[in-house]
Design an enzyme around this catalytic site. Structure first.
Site, PDB file in Angstrom:
ATOM      1  N   ASP A  94      33.020  -1.938  32.967  1.00  0.00           N
ATOM      2  CA  ASP A  94      32.025  -2.763  33.658  1.00  0.00           C
ATOM      3  C   ASP A  94      32.502  -4.214  33.682  1.00  0.00           C
ATOM      4  O   ASP A  94      32.452  -4.898  32.666  1.00  0.00           O
ATOM      5  CB  ASP A  94      30.677  -2.648  32.949  1.00  0.00           C
ATOM      6  CG  ASP A  94      29.540  -3.258  33.736  1.00  0.00           C
ATOM      7  OD1 ASP A  94      29.803  -4.046  34.675  1.00  0.00           O
ATOM      8  OD2 ASP A  94      28.381  -2.954  33.421  1.00  0.00           O
ATOM      9  N   ASP A 104      40.224  -3.650  22.158  1.00  0.00           N
ATOM     10  CA  ASP A 104      40.523  -2.211  22.187  1.00  0.00           C
ATOM     11  C   ASP A 104      40.730  -1.732  23.614  1.00  0.00           C
ATOM     12  O   ASP A 104      41.616  -0.914  23.890  1.00  0.00           O
ATOM     13  CB  ASP A 104      39.388  -1.404  21.544  1.00  0.00           C
ATOM     14  CG  ASP A 104      39.162  -1.760  20.091  1.00  0.00           C
ATOM     15  OD1 ASP A 104      40.139  -2.158  19.426  1.00  0.00           O
ATOM     16  OD2 ASP A 104      38.017  -1.654  19.626  1.00  0.00           O
TER      17      ASP A 104
END
Length: 158
Positions: A94, A104
Site C-alpha cells: 500500500d 523488511d
C-alpha cells in the site's frame, strides 16, 4: 560452475508463487486470487500470515502460510527465494500507508531482484504475469554467480 559469471535457474511448468499483501490491499489480492483460482490451482501457493489464511478461506486454494509480515513472514519468503523455492511473487503493498516494517519490505523486494524473481506490485502486473505464455511452460532465469563473486572478493583481499 564457479568460473561462470552467471548461473541459470529453471522455473518449471508448475510455479511456486508467493502471495503477500499489506492490510489495505488484502481484499484486492483475495478477490484477484478468487477470480483466477482456476489458473492458480495448478501451482504451489504460499503467503504471509493473514493473507494466506484469507486466500485459502475465500478461494479454497491450498496456501502454505508463513508468519505475518511484521513477525518475520517477509523474511521467511525471502529465505525461500534464496533457496530457489519461489519462482515469482505477487506483493501488493500500500503506497499510501506508512509501513512500520518498511525495512523488511525493502529487504524482501531487494532479494527478489537479486535472484531475478518476477514481482507484481499491482493487479495489472499480476494479470500480465499470470496470463503470460510463461505460465504454460518453463522459463530459464539468469542470476549472478554469487559464489564466484565471493571467491573473487576473497582472492582480491589476499
Amino acid at each position: 560452475m564457479l568460473q561462470e559469471d552467471y548461473v541459470t535457474f529453471e522455473i518449471g511448468k508448475t510455479k511456486h508463487i508467493a502471495l503477500v499483501a499489506h492490510d489495505g490491499k488484502k481484499k484486492e489480492l483475495v478477490e484477484w486470487c478468487d477470480h483466477n483460482k482456476e489458473i492458480l490451482k495448478a501451482h504451489f501457493l504460499c503467503g504471509t500470515g493473514t493473507t494466506a489464511r484469507l486466500i485459502a478461506e475465500k478461494t479454497g486454494l491450498p496456501v502454505k502460510g508463513y508468519n505475518s509480515g511484521p513477525l518475520g513472514g517477509d523474511q521467511q519468503i525471502g529465505a525461500k527465494i534464496v533457496e530457489g523455492q519461489i519462482d515469482f511473487m505477487i506483493f501488493l503493498w500500500d503506497p499510501l500507508e506508512a509501513q512500520p516494517h518498511d525495512p523488511d519490505v525493502k529487504a524482501l523486494l531487494r532479494i527478489a531482484v537479486v535472484y531475478d524473481i518476477p514481482i507484481a506490485n499491482n493487479l495489472a502486473t499480476a494479470d500480465f504475469m499470470l496470463h503470460s505464455r510463461y505460465m504454460e511452460e518453463g522459463y530459464s532465469r539468469r542470476v549472478e554467480n554469487f559464489q564466484k563473486k565471493v571467491q573473487d572478493r576473497v582472492q582480491s583481499m589476499k
